[in-house]
Design a protein around this motif. Structure first.
Motif, PDB file in Angstrom:
ATOM      1  N   LYS A  26     -39.692 -11.145 -65.284  1.00 32.73           N
ATOM      2  CA  LYS A  26     -40.198 -10.543 -66.516  1.00 32.73           C
ATOM      3  C   LYS A  26     -41.549  -9.862 -66.275  1.00 32.73           C
ATOM      4  CE  LYS A  26     -40.888 -11.867 -71.333  1.00 32.73           C
ATOM      5  NZ  LYS A  26     -40.813 -12.974 -72.294  1.00 32.73           N
ATOM      6  N   SER A  27     -42.442 -10.534 -65.541  1.00 31.37           N
ATOM      7  CA  SER A  27     -43.760  -9.957 -65.268  1.00 31.37           C
ATOM      8  C   SER A  27     -43.657  -8.778 -64.313  1.00 31.37           C
ATOM      9  CB  SER A  27     -44.703 -11.022 -64.712  1.00 31.37           C
ATOM     10  OG  SER A  27     -45.032 -11.942 -65.725  1.00 31.37           O
ATOM     11  N   LYS A  28     -42.770  -8.861 -63.329  1.00 30.67           N
ATOM     12  CA  LYS A  28     -42.569  -7.737 -62.405  1.00 30.67           C
ATOM     13  C   LYS A  28     -42.090  -6.520 -63.192  1.00 30.67           C
ATOM     14  CE  LYS A  28     -39.816  -6.329 -58.405  1.00 30.67           C
ATOM     15  NZ  LYS A  28     -38.781  -6.747 -57.429  1.00 30.67           N
ATOM     16  N   ASP A  29     -41.134  -6.705 -64.092  1.00 26.91           N
ATOM     17  CA  ASP A  29     -40.638  -5.617 -64.920  1.00 26.91           C
ATOM     18  C   ASP A  29     -41.764  -5.026 -65.768  1.00 26.91           C
ATOM     19  OD1 ASP A  29     -38.441  -4.037 -66.279  1.00 26.91           O
ATOM     20  OD2 ASP A  29     -39.211  -5.174 -67.998  1.00 26.91           O
ATOM     21  N   PHE A  30     -42.588  -5.874 -66.348  1.00 25.20           N
ATOM     22  CA  PHE A  30     -43.692  -5.425 -67.198  1.00 25.20           C
ATOM     23  C   PHE A  30     -44.684  -4.571 -66.421  1.00 25.20           C
ATOM     24  CE2 PHE A  30     -47.976  -6.092 -68.923  1.00 25.20           C
ATOM     25  CZ  PHE A  30     -47.804  -5.699 -70.241  1.00 25.20           C
ATOM     26  N   TYR A  31     -45.173  -5.081 -65.307  1.00 27.13           N
ATOM     27  CA  TYR A  31     -46.205  -4.363 -64.552  1.00 27.13           C
ATOM     28  C   TYR A  31     -45.663  -3.121 -63.828  1.00 27.13           C
ATOM     29  CZ  TYR A  31     -49.737  -7.850 -65.571  1.00 27.13           C
ATOM     30  OH  TYR A  31     -50.637  -8.662 -66.224  1.00 27.13           O
ATOM     31  N   VAL A  32     -44.419  -3.189 -63.358  1.00 25.42           N
ATOM     32  CA  VAL A  32     -43.852  -2.064 -62.606  1.00 25.42           C
ATOM     33  C   VAL A  32     -43.188  -1.046 -63.533  1.00 25.42           C
ATOM     34  CG1 VAL A  32     -42.148  -1.408 -60.852  1.00 25.42           C
ATOM     35  CG2 VAL A  32     -43.576  -3.443 -60.508  1.00 25.42           C
ATOM     36  N   ASN A  33     -42.251  -1.489 -64.343  1.00 30.11           N
ATOM     37  CA  ASN A  33     -41.456  -0.552 -65.142  1.00 30.11           C
ATOM     38  C   ASN A  33     -42.114  -0.127 -66.454  1.00 30.11           C
ATOM     39  OD1 ASN A  33     -39.389  -0.548 -63.207  1.00 30.11           O
ATOM     40  ND2 ASN A  33     -38.601  -2.464 -64.038  1.00 30.11           N
ATOM     41  N   PHE A  70     -47.184   0.354 -62.392  1.00 31.35           N
ATOM     42  CA  PHE A  70     -47.784   0.013 -61.102  1.00 31.35           C
ATOM     43  C   PHE A  70     -46.764   0.234 -59.994  1.00 31.35           C
ATOM     44  CE2 PHE A  70     -50.746  -2.060 -63.862  1.00 31.35           C
ATOM     45  CZ  PHE A  70     -51.939  -2.121 -63.150  1.00 31.35           C
ATOM     46  N   GLU A  71     -47.253   0.563 -58.811  1.00 32.36           N
ATOM     47  CA  GLU A  71     -46.387   0.772 -57.650  1.00 32.36           C
ATOM     48  C   GLU A  71     -46.341  -0.515 -56.818  1.00 32.36           C
ATOM     49  OE1 GLU A  71     -48.059   4.311 -55.527  1.00 32.36           O
ATOM     50  OE2 GLU A  71     -49.373   4.223 -57.288  1.00 32.36           O
ATOM     51  N   ILE A  72     -45.171  -0.825 -56.275  1.00 37.01           N
ATOM     52  CA  ILE A  72     -45.033  -1.998 -55.415  1.00 37.01           C
ATOM     53  C   ILE A  72     -45.471  -1.632 -54.006  1.00 37.01           C
ATOM     54  CG2 ILE A  72     -43.424  -3.649 -54.372  1.00 37.01           C
ATOM     55  CD1 ILE A  72     -41.743  -3.393 -56.946  1.00 37.01           C
ATOM     56  N   LYS A  73     -46.437  -2.363 -53.506  1.00 30.87           N
ATOM     57  CA  LYS A  73     -46.874  -2.196 -52.124  1.00 30.87           C
ATOM     58  C   LYS A  73     -46.037  -3.100 -51.223  1.00 30.87           C
ATOM     59  CE  LYS A  73     -50.829  -2.614 -49.036  1.00 30.87           C
ATOM     60  NZ  LYS A  73     -52.239  -2.962 -48.902  1.00 30.87           N
ATOM     61  N   LEU A 100     -46.248 -10.509 -55.222  1.00 32.15           N
ATOM     62  CA  LEU A 100     -45.985  -9.087 -55.383  1.00 32.15           C
ATOM     63  C   LEU A 100     -47.323  -8.354 -55.364  1.00 32.15           C
ATOM     64  CD1 LEU A 100     -43.803  -6.916 -56.060  1.00 32.15           C
ATOM     65  CD2 LEU A 100     -44.318  -7.349 -58.475  1.00 32.15           C
ATOM     66  N   ASP A 101     -47.500  -7.471 -54.396  1.00 26.01           N
ATOM     67  CA  ASP A 101     -48.717  -6.672 -54.303  1.00 26.01           C
ATOM     68  C   ASP A 101     -48.480  -5.360 -55.019  1.00 26.01           C
ATOM     69  OD1 ASP A 101     -49.922  -8.632 -52.711  1.00 26.01           O
ATOM     70  OD2 ASP A 101     -49.184  -7.733 -50.861  1.00 26.01           O
ATOM     71  N   LEU A 102     -49.350  -5.059 -55.981  1.00 23.72           N
ATOM     72  CA  LEU A 102     -49.192  -3.884 -56.828  1.00 23.72           C
ATOM     73  C   LEU A 102     -50.351  -2.916 -56.651  1.00 23.72           C
ATOM     74  CD1 LEU A 102     -48.041  -5.741 -60.057  1.00 23.72           C
ATOM     75  CD2 LEU A 102     -46.616  -4.419 -58.480  1.00 23.72           C
ATOM     76  N   GLU A 137     -43.839   2.825 -77.343  1.00 21.48           N
ATOM     77  CA  GLU A 137     -42.479   3.297 -77.061  1.00 21.48           C
ATOM     78  C   GLU A 137     -41.770   2.382 -76.073  1.00 21.48           C
ATOM     79  OE1 GLU A 137     -42.966   7.312 -75.720  1.00 21.48           O
ATOM     80  OE2 GLU A 137     -43.479   8.052 -77.730  1.00 21.48           O
ATOM     81  N   ARG A 138     -42.537   1.717 -75.209  1.00 24.39           N
ATOM     82  CA  ARG A 138     -41.973   0.799 -74.220  1.00 24.39           C
ATOM     83  C   ARG A 138     -41.880  -0.625 -74.754  1.00 24.39           C
ATOM     84  NH1 ARG A 138     -44.585   3.121 -68.585  1.00 24.39           N
ATOM     85  NH2 ARG A 138     -43.857   5.242 -68.920  1.00 24.39           N
ATOM     86  N   GLY A 139     -42.105  -0.800 -76.038  1.00 23.19           N
ATOM     87  CA  GLY A 139     -41.969  -2.114 -76.668  1.00 23.19           C
ATOM     88  C   GLY A 139     -43.187  -3.000 -76.530  1.00 23.19           C
TER      89      GLY A 139
END
Length: 128
Positions: free
Chosen positions: A18-25, A29-32, A45-47, A94-96
């Motif tokens: 859930k947190s990965k989806d929030f920060y990335v999508n 943020f980009e995944i390093k 997860l490095d962002l 718009e992204r909720g």
């Protein structure tokens, strides 16, 4: 001390997916790098933001909850700078992602608002 800049911010989440989806999508943020550390049953997860490494997102089994309200002791919030606050608020909505009312800093006269990550961590966007 001769600090150059903040290297990264570490966040422990309750639900990694859930947190990965929030920060990335949702926040973009980009995944390093993403690592699963089997010995700790933990993800890391490095962002990056605009190509700069900024957040380490961790999951740990059974991590205790931390009270998170604006006036509690400890880290108060993370703030991100934006060029157009109103457009950023519209995009988050718009992204909720629910945002508070836009406020104006009485000293800088800049606009800002707050929202939360999936674990209730207060995040701020502040207009340049």
């Amino acid at each position: 001390m001769n600090f150059k800049k903040i290297h990264h911010i570490a966040i422990i989440c309750s639900d990694f997916a859930k947190s990965k989806d929030f920060y990335v999508n949702k926040l973009g943020f980009e995944i390093k790098q993403e690592i699963y550390r089997e010995e700790r049953d933990s993800y890391k997860l490095d962002l990056m933001l605009n190509g700069e490494y900024i957040i380490e997102l961790f999951s740990f089994p059974d991590a205790p909850e931390r009270p998170s309200y604006p006036e509690a002791q400890g880290l108060r919030h993370l703030a991100f700078e934006v060029d157009d606050l109103k457009a950023s608020v519209e995009e988050l909505n718009e992204r909720g992602i629910i945002t508070e009312e836009i406020r104006t800093d009485p000293y800088t006269h800049k606009q800002f608002t707050f929202f939360e990550d999936p674990d209730g961590l207060p995040l701020e966007i502040y207009e340049r």
